[in-house]
Write a protein that holds these residues in place. Structure first.
Motif, PDB file in Angstrom:
ATOM      1  N   SER A  13      88.310  72.617  61.222  1.00  0.00           N
ATOM      2  CA  SER A  13      89.454  72.495  62.129  1.00  0.00           C
ATOM      3  C   SER A  13      89.053  72.833  63.563  1.00  0.00           C
ATOM      4  N   SER A  62      94.769  68.297  69.691  1.00  0.00           N
ATOM      5  CA  SER A  62      95.173  69.480  68.934  1.00  0.00           C
ATOM      6  C   SER A  62      94.381  70.676  69.424  1.00  0.00           C
ATOM      7  N   ARG A  63      94.871  71.841  69.079  1.00  0.00           N
ATOM      8  CA  ARG A  63      94.145  73.065  69.396  1.00  0.00           C
ATOM      9  C   ARG A  63      94.310  74.029  68.242  1.00  0.00           C
ATOM     10  N   VAL A  64      93.334  74.916  68.119  1.00  0.00           N
ATOM     11  CA  VAL A  64      93.356  75.943  67.084  1.00  0.00           C
ATOM     12  C   VAL A  64      93.760  77.246  67.755  1.00  0.00           C
ATOM     13  N   PHE A 121      98.621  71.321  58.194  1.00  0.00           N
ATOM     14  CA  PHE A 121      97.550  72.306  58.241  1.00  0.00           C
ATOM     15  C   PHE A 121      98.087  73.624  57.708  1.00  0.00           C
ATOM     16  N   ALA A 177      89.222  70.058  66.519  1.00  0.00           N
ATOM     17  CA  ALA A 177      90.107  70.319  67.654  1.00  0.00           C
ATOM     18  C   ALA A 177      89.336  70.369  68.970  1.00  0.00           C
ATOM     19  N   GLN A 193      96.806  75.360  63.454  1.00  0.00           N
ATOM     20  CA  GLN A 193      96.436  74.215  64.273  1.00  0.00           C
ATOM     21  C   GLN A 193      97.717  73.625  64.862  1.00  0.00           C
TER      22      GLN A 193
END
Length: 167
Positions: free
Chosen positions: A105, A45-47, A11, A109, A38
């Motif tokens: 994204s 996952s997290r942003v 990313f 996420a 990300q």
């Protein structure tokens, strides 16, 4: 010949300008420039939005976040629901393709895939509640702004400033 899978594309961080609208406020406050990245932990996952100047995390969106993200021009507006309050984040990307990548994204996420598979009815109820709270917040803000404009017009029509005697 062994099957070799191409490495997953990394990313690429996205540079944005960040504004926030806090609950019970009608105006946006500029927080500065930030980098959106990300982070993948296990299967989730997290942003993360980090300030460019201080490196501090301004906000992080993940699967547990109750939010709704939408594209408006080169902005991605993210409404985060906390109880009955809405905190809105505006992330202004450089161009349309960066904006679309940012929106995708965040959506990926924050999508609650486990809940959608295990209990689709609860997932749908949760999405509807988030949409309803954000819509009600928007309605309240527009009503407040309309009332303020009406009050300003009423004061202008009565010429209240003309009646004050000079000393």
């Amino acid at each position: 010949m062994p099957n070799v899978l191409p490495p997953a594309r990394e990313f690429r961080d996205i540079q944005v300008k960040v504004h926030i609208r806090r609950p019970e406020k009608d105006s946006w406050a500029y927080l500065g420039r930030a980098l959106v990245s990300q982070e993948v932990v296990g299967q989730s996952s997290r942003v993360v939005v980090r300030s460019l100047t201080s490196g501090k995390v301004l906000v992080a969106f993940g699967e547990v976040s109750e939010l709704q993200a939408e594209k408006r021009g080169n902005f991605v507006v993210v409404g985060c629901v906390e109880g009955s309050r809405v905190i809105s984040w505006s992330l202004n990307a450089v161009n349309n393709s960066e904006t679309l990548r940012l929106l995708a994204s965040i959506e990926l996420a924050c999508y609650r895939c486990r809940l959608a598979v295990v209990d689709p009815r609860t997932h749908t109820k949760s999405r509807r509640r988030i949409e309803r709270v954000i819509k009600e917040d928007r309605r309240r803000r527009h009503r407040r702004r309309k009332d303020q404009d009406a009050m300003i017009d009423a004061f202008q029509q009565h010429h209240l400033g003309d009646d004050v005697p000079e000393s």
